[in-house]
Design an enzyme around this catalytic site. Sequence first.
Site, short mmCIF file in Angstrom:
data_model
loop_
_atom_site.label_atom_id
_atom_site.label_comp_id
_atom_site.label_asym_id
_atom_site.label_seq_id
_atom_site.Cartn_x
_atom_site.Cartn_y
_atom_site.Cartn_z
N GLY A 258 -15.65 -3.03 -36.40
CA GLY A 258 -15.54 -3.64 -37.72
C GLY A 258 -16.55 -3.08 -38.71
N ALA A 259 -17.82 -3.10 -38.33
CA ALA A 259 -18.87 -2.67 -39.25
C ALA A 259 -20.17 -2.57 -38.48
CB ALA A 259 -19.03 -3.67 -40.39
N GLU A 261 -24.62 -2.83 -38.90
CA GLU A 261 -25.69 -3.41 -39.72
C GLU A 261 -26.90 -2.50 -39.93
OE1 GLU A 261 -24.87 -4.47 -36.54
OE2 GLU A 261 -26.67 -4.96 -35.40
N HIS A 294 -21.78 -11.31 -41.90
CA HIS A 294 -22.33 -11.03 -40.56
C HIS A 294 -23.30 -9.85 -40.61
CE1 HIS A 294 -21.97 -10.83 -36.08
NE2 HIS A 294 -22.25 -9.55 -36.31
N GLU A 295 -22.85 -8.75 -41.18
CA GLU A 295 -23.71 -7.56 -41.19
C GLU A 295 -24.96 -7.82 -42.03
OE1 GLU A 295 -22.85 -5.69 -38.93
OE2 GLU A 295 -20.74 -6.26 -38.79
N HIS A 298 -27.52 -9.86 -40.16
CA HIS A 298 -28.24 -9.09 -39.14
C HIS A 298 -29.57 -8.58 -39.67
CE1 HIS A 298 -26.01 -8.78 -35.46
NE2 HIS A 298 -24.95 -8.18 -35.96
N1 B3K Z 1 -23.62 -4.36 -34.05
C1 B3K Z 1 -22.35 -3.76 -34.37
C2 B3K Z 1 -21.51 -3.45 -33.18
C3 B3K Z 1 -21.88 -2.18 -32.51
C4 B3K Z 1 -20.86 -1.86 -31.44
C5 B3K Z 1 -21.24 -0.68 -30.63
N2 B3K Z 1 -20.22 -0.34 -29.69
C6 B3K Z 1 -21.56 -4.60 -35.30
C7 B3K Z 1 -21.89 -6.03 -35.33
O1 B3K Z 1 -21.82 -6.76 -34.38
O2 B3K Z 1 -22.27 -6.49 -36.37
ZN ZN Z 2 -23.08 -8.24 -35.09
#
Ligand code: B3K
Ligand code: ZN
Length: 854
Positions: A258-259, A261, A294-295, A298
């Site tokens: 999805g995205a 951070e 969400h991002e 983080h």
């Molecule tokens: N932290 C990233 C996900 C990374 C996935 C790596 N395979 C996105 C998230 O959870 O916000």
């Molecule tokens: Zn995340």
Amino acid sequence: MPDTPKSAAAETIYLRDYTAFGWTVTSVHLTFDLAPNATRVTTKIAFAPNPDAPAQPFTLMGEDLTLISARIDGVTVTPTLHPGGLTVDVPDAPFIWEAEVEIDPASNTALEGLYMSNGMYCTQCEAEGFRKITYYPDRPDVMAPYSVRVNSDLPVLLSNGNPVAQGDGFAEWDDPWPKPSYLFALVAGDLVAHSDRITTMSGREVALNIWVRPGDEDKCAYAMDALKRSMIWDEQVYGREYDLDVFNIVAVDDFNMGAMENKGLNIFNSKFVLASAETATDADFARIESIIAHEYFHNWTGNRITCRDWFQLCLKEGLTVYRDQQFSGDMRSHAVQRIEDVLMLRARQFREDNGPLAHPVRPDHYVEINNFYTATVYEKGAEVIGMLRTLVGEDGYRDALNLYFDRHDGDASTIEDWLKVFEDATGRDLGQFKRWYTQSGTPRLTLNERFNDGTYEIDIKQEVPETKNQADPQPLHIPVAIGLLSPNGDEVVPTQILELTETQQTFRFDGLGAAPVASVLRNFSAPVIVNRAGGADQNAFLLAHDTDPFNKWEAGRALSKSVLLDLLNGDDAGVAGYVDAMAQVITDDALDPAFRALTLGLPSEDDLAQSVFDGGCTPDPMAIYDALGILRGAMAAGLETPLRAIYAEMHTPGAYSPDAGPAGRRALRGAALGLLSRIDGGALARAHYDGADNMTDSLAALSALLRIGQGQDQIDAFYAKWADDRLVLDKWFMMQVALAPPETAAKIAENLSRHPAFDWKNPNRFRSLIGGLTSNAAGFHAADGAGYRFVAEWLMRLDPKNPQTAARMSTAFETWRRYDADRQDLIREQLNRIAAMTPISRDMGEMVGRMLNA
Ligand code: B3K
Ligand code: ZN
């Protein structure tokens, strides 16, 4: 060719083997000379011995790198290269490591490390992608400030932190906040910005930019608005302020998830940024809002406080999901949000937790960490936070979070650190609660109720399933929210929290005038399955009277499920009662249209298959598909008048708004349309399609038509209109396969896979088509095995190019043990075929191994 040998045979990593890295990094300076097939990365890194770590050889991780030169304190050295990195002798004092490596971003189809998408350079480093950029201690507990110089003729050159200099062919960035390498990011391309600004609570001016390909800048307004609302919300609700002068977001078309951070430079799958009324549905807008949030969240839960090692992934992901769910509830409706979150939890996490891929929220071993970005780590991880909050109360939660931010800012932390702040802030003992992090499987609660002489008693028994990795599961600490209703529907005992800590406990309520009806597990206070012998009358009563909106919906869900399970046994006695109960709810104007739309929804085919299996029987995917069709047909016939009234009343003229209010009205209207199409030959849906001025309405009409085996003209018109829009075309692929009649689904998927627009190396497109088929349960599980073969073939084709996405999609097979012997044989045959592939990625090897050997 890279001169670092490819990784050795997959080895298992264990939590218990954690040791600190032998050095700290005090600064990182990186220079990139970008070129598609030969990018030079020059590093200058200051290391100092870590007095808290055991003695160890100096080892840096590196993959797919060509080492050009290396120096220590200015003197050329010749490290020993080995699979996965290098080792070299270093002085017993602080020193400067300098290296130059060459990498090939244009050939990087795995989309991990530095890669290219439509001429743009972009990175993805979580979890272990930085080692594909340069040699480094690529582990989250090594945190350092970074400065970066990018040399390239491309007009936009971005990295983490604040911009410090920029000129012809270069840009320099400086990130003062110590960060692990997985948060590093770089973007270079021909991009345009949708810009805005915000002033934070302490008066810091922050420039906000969303960078997209030219032509997409008019589709960024919603994401920008969501970003600003997220920033304000995190200040108001958690007291967390943004900490750089600029916050950049970049949209990229080729992205594995999805995205991401990355500090100050979030990189997004363009699907979760770009939106307009014409191209995105209400659900897309809601997803964009929650992923942007969400991002952004983080930045504190993940970046300022990160994870000590990847076993602690839920520390940042569970908490950040919990925060984005709170945010979406505040922006929209808490009741609707909770129902949607639970639907998702049951669809993905319960399925995972009840199959061969089950693992604890904090796993204790893995082969490929990318395989553990799962519904269990994310969604069950968020449920665990919600339970903690329920147990310590709102004030306790706030105190614990404040302590967490104070105590651990700048740390790479663990679940033990996290629980300790709750214990210290609230004085509670969370020793037993910790088992939620270390045990897997969905607990089952069995209820037994009695009423005598004004006293209501409820026995609650808990069972935690045994699995291969969990021989003797221990009882959990489970908050069970309960309220009591009198026989005439008044709430006589408002919600209170029962704390279940034993295998079985009895709870008593005295002084009641008459036998109450209990509303148990209100707001879904724990991620468990409840067995209760209440029957249809009890559920109909709760659907009509429960004051807890989640349980009101849940009662309707329980009713529909029992009617469907009876239908599977040839018993249609409950159908009429169900239709009557629905008539009450959907015509109740006091209820939010979005809530009513959710109440009209029926359990998914996959959910029913799991319920049949849990009941000790073997699910027949085709029979489940037919039962749903029968019930929908009966609902359409029995509710035609109210559905027509709803269709008329929920019409929302005027300019499209993605807000929760109008979106809820469209959802209810769309649900009515879907049902009515079953009895009017599709007339209303065709008119709806012709009159649609937004994507939500277009898709509501199109899916109503596809579900009744019609819509070819509309499919063709849709293609003609949207052939140039990648994101909309994904919907076109997905819909035709996901909603195809089961017997032809695999064939349709196969035909579409030969369509010139099926660009299978693009993860979104791959997921649309292959994921479209796996989401069509009866089609995927067609008795001839065509669905299984088709999916396996594509996974085998994708694995050498993009192991992460291929491995993730292999979870389509995780439910294989539910099915009959013939289907099990067919699936095993495909899993064995995949397992025999040479070479096979570490990702895919681990997934099929776990599915076959659990
Ligand atoms: N932290 C990233 C996900 C990374 C996935 C790596 N395979 C996105 C998230 O959870 O916000
Ligand atoms: Zn995340």
